[in-house]
Scaffold this active site. Structure first.
Site, PDB file in Angstrom:
ATOM      1  N   ASP A 286      39.511  37.482  34.869  1.00 12.90           N
ATOM      2  CA  ASP A 286      40.099  37.779  36.173  1.00 12.90           C
ATOM      3  C   ASP A 286      41.627  37.681  36.072  1.00 12.90           C
ATOM      4  OD1 ASP A 286      38.976  38.115  39.158  1.00 12.90           O
ATOM      5  OD2 ASP A 286      40.741  36.843  39.287  1.00 12.90           O
TER       6      ASP A 286
ATOM      7  N   TYR B   1      47.571  38.828  45.035  1.00  9.49           N
ATOM      8  CA  TYR B   1      47.189  40.240  44.949  1.00  9.49           C
ATOM      9  C   TYR B   1      48.337  41.142  45.384  1.00  9.49           C
ATOM     10  CZ  TYR B   1      42.326  39.113  43.979  1.00  9.49           C
ATOM     11  OH  TYR B   1      41.187  38.666  43.376  1.00  9.49           O
TER      12      TYR B   1
ATOM     13  N   HIS C 197      30.972  37.961  36.092  1.00  8.89           N
ATOM     14  CA  HIS C 197      32.414  37.801  36.229  1.00  8.89           C
ATOM     15  C   HIS C 197      32.894  36.376  35.956  1.00  8.89           C
ATOM     16  CE1 HIS C 197      36.369  38.946  37.699  1.00  8.89           C
ATOM     17  NE2 HIS C 197      36.379  37.884  38.478  1.00  8.89           N
TER      18      HIS C 197
END
Length: 451
Positions: free
Chosen positions: A226, A373, A427
């Site tokens: 990630d 983000y 993930h």
């Protein structure tokens, strides 16, 4: 004339490709100040201070009061997890959280490893630092930095750390042991959030590099998935002579020829160097594309207006849990959305899931974590076009959001020496499959050490 122009263009591209493909570019190291106000003229305090996770009756009481006042909307019939977190199953989590979950006990578990803080570029950086309990005579541990992502935390590594630091106790060879450092990304958990705009993965990579130097490591291994994968990649781009090896379980491959072959790959896979397993993991293309669209709505919100949704999540523990834990369902296995409980307890315990949630709730860091983000999803990220010339290992877990074939990885990481198709997992690799990830890290480092 047009033919001559076309041929000249093709020839120019080929020449440029051959000239530039092996050019070892690096990112400029630079410096930064992310604390409040103007950078002080006095030097920064470089001391490393022990830290302990704590809680209080007031903190727990406030949590319980907010849980008691929750308002839920009934789910649609037979909707399972297709509309997001199913509120019928959420009732079970709420009941467990309110009546059985022991936060004080989990705080003791969190404090099982040594915690520290240190000031870097104006921010208080939190990390755990775990050394091997014992080593054979003459052997030194390999320093390893492990970096989490969103919506994770340093806690994701609690089950893999002993496999790496004390392998013999867990049935593994003691020829290879690690000294593990797991920091919290600034704005996540116990690491202070930036007071200024622009704090991205490159700034984080520089801060973590300074952290490793401060701990006395001139050369070290790095590992991440990630955001951790991007941060570790940026470290290798910033200071390749200090990063001995890079191990990833996710890769951001955006600017290369092979991603353009995806539309044709399912029909001409062998032509583009895809294996049979690659084709299985990338087919059918329509389903893969639809799944990606379905799972990235959060990203658009967080990369545009993170503070708006952050206001809601930071005020409601139940809303926060639903928002975070939904990712641990469908990012672990997309088929879990067909289950009434989202398959959450098939891979994780409620104690582990709620501990991760509490690290966001008690620190009030969901908004600052989401800002990461907005700071990173930009059009002017120069690092996206820079190859990584550090020995690299990659673990391809089959339920990752996007499968990245070896060809793609090698286009960005030319010194790829290990690529593994993992038998299972998604993930949150370290959290879900610590044994598998530890084995692959050990395999990669072992190959590199023997070279």
């Amino acid at each position: 004339m047009w033919l001559e122009i076309l041929l000249a263009s093709v020839l120019g591209f080929v020449i440029y490709w051959f000239v530039s493909k092996d050019k070892e570019e690096t990112l400029p190291l630079e410096d930064g100040w992310w604390g409040p106000g103007v950078r002080p003229t006095a030097g920064e305090d470089e001391s490393i201070r022990p830290f302990k996770v704590e809680t209080s009756d007031e903190e727990i009481s406030d949590l319980h009061q907010r849980i008691d006042k929750v308002r839920l909307t009934p789910p649609l019939e037979d909707s399972r997890f297709h509309y997001g977190f199913n509120s019928n199953y959420l009732k079970k989590i709420i009941s467990y959280w309110r009546n059985e979950f022991d936060w004080r006990k989990q705080v003791e578990i969190l404090n099982r490893y040594p915690h520290f803080k240190t000031k870097i570029e104006g921010l208080d950086i939190h990390f755990i630092h775990v050394k091997p309990p014992q080593l054979p005579s003459g052997q030194t541990p390999k320093p390893l930095l492990m970096v989490h992502g969103w919506p994770g935390s340093f806690y994701e590594f609690y089950k893999i750390v002993p496999l790496l630091t004390d392998p013999e106790k867990h049935g593994l060879s003691n020829e290879l042991a690690f000294e593990v450092v797991c920091p919290s990304i600034p704005g996540y958990g116990f690491s202070e959030a930036s007071s200024k705009k622009g704090f991205n993965s490159v700034a984080t990579a520089r801060i973590f590099y300074k952290l490793m130097l401060r701990l006395g490591f001139q050369q070290f291994y790095v590992q991440g998935g990630d955001w951790g994968a991007l941060i570790c990649t940026n470290m290798a781009q910033l200071v390749p002579s200090h990063v001995k090896g890079l191990h990833l379980n996710m890769a951001f491959i955006l600017r290369n020829f092979y991603t353009l072959t995806l539309l044709l790959g399912w029909r001409f896979g062998r032509l583009f160097g895809y294996t049979k397993r690659d084709m299985e993991l990338m087919s059918p293309l329509k389903k893969i594309f639809f799944n990606l669209v379905r799972e990235t709505g959060y990203m658009h919100i967080q990369s545009t207006k993170p503070d708006t949704v952050g206001c809601a999540l930071n005020d409601s523990p139940v809303g926060l849990a639903a928002y975070i834990l939904e990712k641990f369902s469908t990012w672990t296995n997309p088929e879990f959305r067909d289950l009434e409980d989202g398959g959450l307890e098939r891979k994780f315990s409620l104690d582990d899931l709620l501990t991760g949630t509490m690290l966001y709730w008690t620190t009030g860091t969901i908004t600052s974590s989401q800002r990461f983000y907005k700071e990173n999803l930009r059009l002017d990220n120069t690092h996206e076009g820079i190859k990584v010339h550090v020995p690299t290992g990659f673990a391809a877990f089959p339920c990752e959001l996007v499968h990245v074939p070896e060809k793609w990885v090698k286009s960005k990481y030319p010194k790829l020496i290990s690529y593994s198709y993992m038998p299972r997992g998604g993930h949150f690799a370290a959290f879900e499959e610590p044994e598998l990830l530890a084995q692959d890290i050990r395999k990669f480092v072992g190959l590199l050490e023997r070279q």
